[in-house]
Design a protein around this motif. Sequence first.
Motif, PDB file in Angstrom:
ATOM      1  N   PRO A   1       0.814  -1.212   0.000  1.00 34.50           N
ATOM      2  CA  PRO A   1       0.000   0.000   0.000  1.00 34.50           C
ATOM      3  C   PRO A   1       0.853   1.271   0.000  1.00 34.50           C
ATOM      4  N   ASN A   2       0.376   2.270  -0.724  1.00 31.66           N
ATOM      5  CA  ASN A   2       0.970   3.613  -0.719  1.00 31.66           C
ATOM      6  C   ASN A   2       2.358   3.683  -1.357  1.00 31.66           C
ATOM      7  N   VAL A   3       2.666   2.727  -2.240  1.00 28.75           N
ATOM      8  CA  VAL A   3       3.987   2.746  -2.887  1.00 28.75           C
ATOM      9  C   VAL A   3       3.977   3.628  -4.147  1.00 28.75           C
ATOM     10  N   GLY A   4       2.765   4.021  -4.583  1.00 33.87           N
ATOM     11  CA  GLY A   4       2.662   4.933  -5.731  1.00 33.87           C
ATOM     12  C   GLY A   4       2.108   4.322  -7.004  1.00 33.87           C
ATOM     13  N   LYS A   5       1.377   3.198  -6.880  1.00 31.17           N
ATOM     14  CA  LYS A   5       0.847   2.524  -8.072  1.00 31.17           C
ATOM     15  C   LYS A   5      -0.159   3.399  -8.823  1.00 31.17           C
ATOM     16  N   SER A   6      -1.088   4.007  -8.090  1.00 38.48           N
ATOM     17  CA  SER A   6      -2.116   4.829  -8.741  1.00 38.48           C
ATOM     18  C   SER A   6      -1.505   6.069  -9.377  1.00 38.48           C
ATOM     19  N   THR A   7      -0.538   6.684  -8.698  1.00 34.48           N
ATOM     20  CA  THR A   7       0.148   7.852  -9.277  1.00 34.48           C
ATOM     21  C   THR A   7       0.844   7.452 -10.571  1.00 34.48           C
ATOM     22  N   LEU A   8       1.500   6.285 -10.564  1.00 29.58           N
ATOM     23  CA  LEU A   8       2.209   5.828 -11.753  1.00 29.58           C
ATOM     24  C   LEU A   8       1.247   5.549 -12.898  1.00 29.58           C
TER      25      LEU A   8
ATOM     26  N   LYS B   1      -2.956   8.181   1.789  1.00 30.83           N
ATOM     27  CA  LYS B   1      -3.348   7.119   2.721  1.00 30.83           C
ATOM     28  C   LYS B   1      -3.210   5.765   2.027  1.00 30.83           C
ATOM     29  N   PRO B   2      -2.766   4.734   2.767  1.00 33.20           N
ATOM     30  CA  PRO B   2      -2.650   3.410   2.145  1.00 33.20           C
ATOM     31  C   PRO B   2      -4.016   2.801   1.842  1.00 33.20           C
ATOM     32  N   GLN B   3      -4.008   1.788   0.960  1.00 37.19           N
ATOM     33  CA  GLN B   3      -5.214   1.030   0.612  1.00 37.19           C
ATOM     34  C   GLN B   3      -6.297   1.909   0.011  1.00 37.19           C
TER      35      GLN B   3
ATOM     36  N   GLY C   1       1.689   5.023 -30.954  1.00 34.37           N
ATOM     37  CA  GLY C   1       2.357   4.356 -32.069  1.00 34.37           C
ATOM     38  C   GLY C   1       1.627   3.087 -32.459  1.00 34.37           C
ATOM     39  N   GLU C   2       2.369   2.007 -32.550  1.00 36.45           N
ATOM     40  CA  GLU C   2       1.778   0.724 -32.958  1.00 36.45           C
ATOM     41  C   GLU C   2       1.513  -0.179 -31.760  1.00 36.45           C
ATOM     42  N   SER C   3       1.564   0.410 -30.544  1.00 43.40           N
ATOM     43  CA  SER C   3       1.412  -0.409 -29.327  1.00 43.40           C
ATOM     44  C   SER C   3       0.265   0.077 -28.451  1.00 43.40           C
ATOM     45  N   GLN C   4      -0.372  -0.878 -27.792  1.00 38.74           N
ATOM     46  CA  GLN C   4      -1.390  -0.543 -26.794  1.00 38.74           C
ATOM     47  C   GLN C   4      -1.058  -1.263 -25.485  1.00 38.74           C
ATOM     48  N   PHE C   5      -0.896  -0.448 -24.437  1.00 40.81           N
ATOM     49  CA  PHE C   5      -0.619  -0.978 -23.099  1.00 40.81           C
ATOM     50  C   PHE C   5      -1.918  -0.967 -22.297  1.00 40.81           C
ATOM     51  N   VAL C   6      -2.200  -2.065 -21.616  1.00 40.09           N
ATOM     52  CA  VAL C   6      -3.317  -2.097 -20.665  1.00 40.09           C
ATOM     53  C   VAL C   6      -2.710  -2.326 -19.290  1.00 40.09           C
ATOM     54  N   PHE C   7      -2.704  -1.266 -18.484  1.00 39.06           N
ATOM     55  CA  PHE C   7      -2.106  -1.331 -17.149  1.00 39.06           C
ATOM     56  C   PHE C   7      -3.182  -1.651 -16.119  1.00 39.06           C
ATOM     57  N   VAL C   8      -2.908  -2.628 -15.272  1.00 33.65           N
ATOM     58  CA  VAL C   8      -3.850  -2.977 -14.210  1.00 33.65           C
ATOM     59  C   VAL C   8      -3.293  -2.474 -12.886  1.00 33.65           C
ATOM     60  N   ASP C   9      -3.992  -1.515 -12.293  1.00 36.49           N
ATOM     61  CA  ASP C   9      -3.614  -0.980 -10.976  1.00 36.49           C
ATOM     62  C   ASP C   9      -4.352  -1.800  -9.932  1.00 36.49           C
ATOM     63  N   THR C  10      -3.617  -2.361  -8.979  1.00 35.43           N
ATOM     64  CA  THR C  10      -4.225  -3.241  -7.976  1.00 35.43           C
ATOM     65  C   THR C  10      -4.177  -2.612  -6.589  1.00 35.43           C
ATOM     66  N   PRO C  11      -5.042  -3.090  -5.678  1.00 33.94           N
ATOM     67  CA  PRO C  11      -4.896  -2.659  -4.278  1.00 33.94           C
ATOM     68  C   PRO C  11      -3.521  -3.056  -3.756  1.00 33.94           C
TER      69      PRO C  11
ATOM     70  N   LEU D   1       6.736  -4.788 -10.406  1.00 32.66           N
ATOM     71  CA  LEU D   1       6.698  -4.744  -8.945  1.00 32.66           C
ATOM     72  C   LEU D   1       7.255  -3.398  -8.484  1.00 32.66           C
ATOM     73  N   LEU D   2       6.381  -2.589  -7.887  1.00 31.53           N
ATOM     74  CA  LEU D   2       6.798  -1.281  -7.382  1.00 31.53           C
ATOM     75  C   LEU D   2       7.282  -1.405  -5.952  1.00 31.53           C
ATOM     76  N   VAL D   3       8.464  -0.856  -5.703  1.00 29.88           N
ATOM     77  CA  VAL D   3       9.010  -0.859  -4.345  1.00 29.88           C
ATOM     78  C   VAL D   3       9.545   0.533  -4.044  1.00 29.88           C
ATOM     79  N   GLU D   4       9.747   0.805  -2.766  1.00 32.40           N
ATOM     80  CA  GLU D   4      10.359   2.069  -2.357  1.00 32.40           C
ATOM     81  C   GLU D   4      11.884   1.890  -2.318  1.00 32.40           C
ATOM     82  N   PRO D   5      12.644   2.983  -2.402  1.00 32.55           N
ATOM     83  CA  PRO D   5      14.109   2.850  -2.441  1.00 32.55           C
ATOM     84  C   PRO D   5      14.715   2.573  -1.067  1.00 32.55           C
ATOM     85  N   ILE D   6      14.263   1.459  -0.468  1.00 28.99           N
ATOM     86  CA  ILE D   6      14.730   1.057   0.869  1.00 28.99           C
ATOM     87  C   ILE D   6      15.331  -0.343   0.743  1.00 28.99           C
ATOM     88  N   PRO D   7      16.560  -0.545   1.205  1.00 24.34           N
ATOM     89  CA  PRO D   7      17.193  -1.867   1.075  1.00 24.34           C
ATOM     90  C   PRO D   7      16.649  -2.874   2.083  1.00 24.34           C
TER      91      PRO D   7
END
Length: 299
Positions: free
Chosen positions: A16-23, A38-40, A53-63, A92-98
């Motif tokens: 949650p809150n990693v920035g999927k919807s913003t992306l 807020k998360p979730q 162009g010649e491409s179509q992307f279908v992005f699925v944003d998940t909870p 896979l979206l992650v934050e810049p934390i090791p």
Amino acid sequence: MPIIKKSGIITLCGRPNVGKSTLINTLVGEKVAIVTNKPQTTRNRICGILTRGESQFVFVDTPGLHKARTRLGDYMVNVVRESVADVDAVALLVEPIPNIGEPEAQLIARVKTLGCPAVLVINKADTLERKDKLLEVIQLYSQEHDFQAVVPISAKTGEGVEELLGVLEGFLPDGPQLFPENMTSDQPERQMMGEILREKLLLSLDKEIPHGTAVEITRFVEREDEVIEVEATIYCEKNSHKGIIIGKGGAMLKKISTLARQDMERFMGTKVYLQTWVKVKENWRDNPAAIQNFGYHQD
């Protein structure tokens, strides 16, 4: 108009809150998913569509993948699991934390099981003062899984997003377009109106209250003078919450409704007449019939 030669489905997943919807909004170029700090925030699968162009992307944003505490939470976790199946690639979206937390470990395990191509997207890279921290993150995740690519980005500023699109385009299979060129989301306008109002609840209210709200659009009519009439009922779980949502002299509900109407007008490109009501439906998040009634279907 170029003929679409490649099209495919790419799931964005993460905690949650990693920035999927913003992306997803940045990728598509307009708002198709609600965004709050807020998360979730996201409860359903939301498709954002980009045709270029010649491409179509279908992005699925998940909870965001989180530990479920209610039946609605169970539903959201299942949506994430199902969204990783039968797609052409996973980002896979992650934050810049090791550090690899439980949500990331679960998603990596799911990707390994399915054997689908996966890209590690390190969001919020602009917040790092020292770029060597980025190398630590890349090294850690590379030990966990053999990602096809690693792309540091900032969904907020757009940094690295063009590079990410170039990488993801490589996973699109040959095939005709899945949606019309001018379509940016698979969500009906009525559903978008409900999501916009729910976003304003999340932005305006504190603590657990907004997570216990649901929005039902009871009327959506386009008049001959091009004004759209929208009537919405906001459901909450307690009488005390109802009082907070309405506010002193109706001030809070008026603020929420005004913010929602302004966004609805931007989205629809025309005047919107919005009326809102608040009702109590106790413990609806643990009521399967109520969850389904509010549009969270396990398809």
